[in-house]
Design an enzyme around this catalytic site. Sequence first.
Site, short mmCIF file in Angstrom:
data_model
loop_
_atom_site.label_atom_id
_atom_site.label_comp_id
_atom_site.label_asym_id
_atom_site.label_seq_id
_atom_site.Cartn_x
_atom_site.Cartn_y
_atom_site.Cartn_z
N SER A 292 -16.94 -27.12 -13.07
CA SER A 292 -16.09 -27.90 -12.14
C SER A 292 -15.35 -26.90 -11.25
CB SER A 292 -15.05 -28.71 -12.92
OG SER A 292 -14.01 -27.85 -13.36
N ASP A 293 -14.78 -27.37 -10.16
CA ASP A 293 -13.89 -26.47 -9.43
C ASP A 293 -12.54 -26.43 -10.17
OD1 ASP A 293 -12.80 -24.68 -7.67
OD2 ASP A 293 -13.47 -25.71 -5.87
N SER A 294 -11.73 -25.49 -9.77
CA SER A 294 -10.51 -25.19 -10.51
C SER A 294 -9.55 -26.40 -10.61
CB SER A 294 -9.81 -24.04 -9.81
OG SER A 294 -8.67 -23.72 -10.49
N ALA B 138 -10.18 -29.37 -11.10
CA ALA B 138 -10.67 -30.60 -10.46
C ALA B 138 -10.79 -31.77 -11.43
CB ALA B 138 -12.01 -30.35 -9.78
#
Length: 736
Positions: free
Chosen positions: A294-296, A298
């Site tokens: 995942s993005d940070s 997110a």
Amino acid sequence: MEKLSFTVSAEEKEKIETLIAKMTVDEKIGQLNQVGPSPVGGFEISLKEKKLMLHEGKITKEEFERDLQGVQWDTRESDVRDGKIGSFLGMRGVEKCNHMQRIAVEESRLGIPLFFGLDVVHGLRTIFPIPLAESCSFDENLFEQTASIAAKEAAATGIKLTFAPMIDVCRDARWGRIAEGAGEDTYLTSRFAAAKVRGFQGDDIAKDDKIAACAKHFVAYGAAIGGRDYNSADMSLQTLWETYLPPFKNAVDSGVASFMTSFNDLNGEPCTTSNYLLKDILRGKWAFGGAVISDSGAIGELIEHGTVSDRSEAANQALCAGIDIDMSSMCYTENLKNAVLKGDIPVEVLDDAVRRVLRLKFALGLFDHPYTDESAGESMYLCDEHIKLARDAGRRSIVLLKNDGILPLGSDKKIAVVGELAAIRKEMLGTWAAMGRGDEAVCLLDGLAERNLSVSYEECCKVDGTFDRAALEKAVKDADIVIAAVGEYADMSGEASSLCHIGLHGEQEKMLLALKELGKPFVTVLFNGRPLAVPKAVEISNALIEAWHLGSQAGNSICDVLFGDYNPSARLTATFPNHSGECPIYYNHVSTGRPTSEIRHSCKYMDAPLKPLFPFGYGLSYTDYQYSDLSLSQNNDRVDISVKVKNTGKLPGEETVQVYVRDITASKVRPVKELKAFGKVWLSAGEEKTVKLSVPKDSLKFYDMGMNCIFESGDFEFFAGHDSTASLSKVIYIEN
Ligand code: NOJ
């Protein structure tokens, strides 16, 4: 058949299954947990708040950086020992990485190694041009070489995964992250993606000098509405499939080891939990077998998106959609155990994610070689070979936008340099400079100093400040030529750096106008991470050089171009507008019923020129090229293009040959033209060569309303030339 750059041997598969069988639910969840070191002690208030204060101008950049240096970092050693962390992001320093690895391997129950990820986007210590700049070289070998050196330096510091390449197509220069990708074109970005994956990963990510790549951000992040970072993306499926997905498909086909999802929602669905994107497309149609991160934070942000009611639901949805690794949100750690024990999530789903993480760790060779040789890095960072490549990459990325004949400069001239950006080394590095150090970069003044020229310098104007006319008059009084360094600080592009005004900030334009008034010939050097709307600067400068943020060797690369040691060959990969209000703007828009023209009722703005400031593919050289004898032929699966290119000037140079195609009549509205091939050709003065390129017929397909990728027989117009306005063309009928 799964698509992966690595194969996992039968023996390794067995080891993975044995490990999974031994793991507790907590240990499994630990493998999916990626965290960064967090600050303790040094701040009375949290890092998040401090960042906000910086953003709001309550503290200066210097104060922020000073505070950051004094801070203690918690690396969560006891969590590693307890098997609660599977990987780290943002860990800097080989000793620290080895120290943490030792705890994981020697002190945790199962001894599973960690991996360390970092945003090695355009170099580690040796910093290469920002990707947007480098893409302007239209040079795949260069894309690959710089990634390969970045990988080598990163691996030497214990990093085995980079959060790169960033392959978001972006058509709106207000979006600060346009700096991190290859610009507005899908085809170029796709080739950039493949070359970067090859460069980072090579043929075996377990090798000492190779690392895993991560294709990001999946997907459509570059289409954030209004260019506002983190904003929603809303588009037709046709645009998604034709414009935004192809670079990611190419990354999969090139064997990329991992993917990162994007922060944005797409058509109402957060990409972090999109079954359509992750299951149907990525894991389904494309058979991607690598790890998805995942993005940070997110997963936690799904609450703000309003698609889940709490962090537990967020964790469940993300895991079930196919996010293997939770970057920084801690939602998995806090919630998955309960969900698995209650039976809300089948344990097989958890095991699948763990399996993919362990496979990546085996493929990276971490079970056999968990530690990094601590002596390797220092002799390698910024070594001669890397510096040489950085300098060459820099000059190959510089786009000459205007030249009335003043360039190249003779070394006998008295030069006055003005503008803050000529003198600040760290501003050369650009966004995401990994472990790059400002004091190790060469700024324009350093580059000039190395040449022992007669140069004077006066700041006269800061990027965001006022302009000192008296200082300027004094500074340029005795000069033959002035070099004005203007543009953006490094942190004005990149993440969270969207702008609604993409011209020159502060009073920089005033300074250029004053130079014009004083009647001094001047060369404007632009430092920036996005296309800029600078029509006045173009009009009044004698020459204009787009120098982006070129990295460690910026000053030397710029001087190579200024003094003619290198004949510029780079071309813009993103359209430059006349005004910010023209964004989004891109060359390959679809045909309207009222094409742009002088006629009032045509597609245009009343208060802007009909043409962009500079079109896609644009860039000058110190010589001229002439195209002739375009011919086309076809076989079953491709069209071959042959065109003569002549260097009609007096200097040798490298031309970037571009081929565009227009589907003349189709059942759907098609782009006015699209880049379909490019190549570089070296020509000495007066020399002519025949350049041959080919376009696969498959690349002329498009998506119908039912999202089937189809080919329609008919006439196609092929253009060959210097940029996207190329007019030399031929039509060919292509049968399905
Ligand atoms: C957030 C950014 O969107 C992403 O590109 C980056 O890789 C992560 N932070 C980690 O730094």
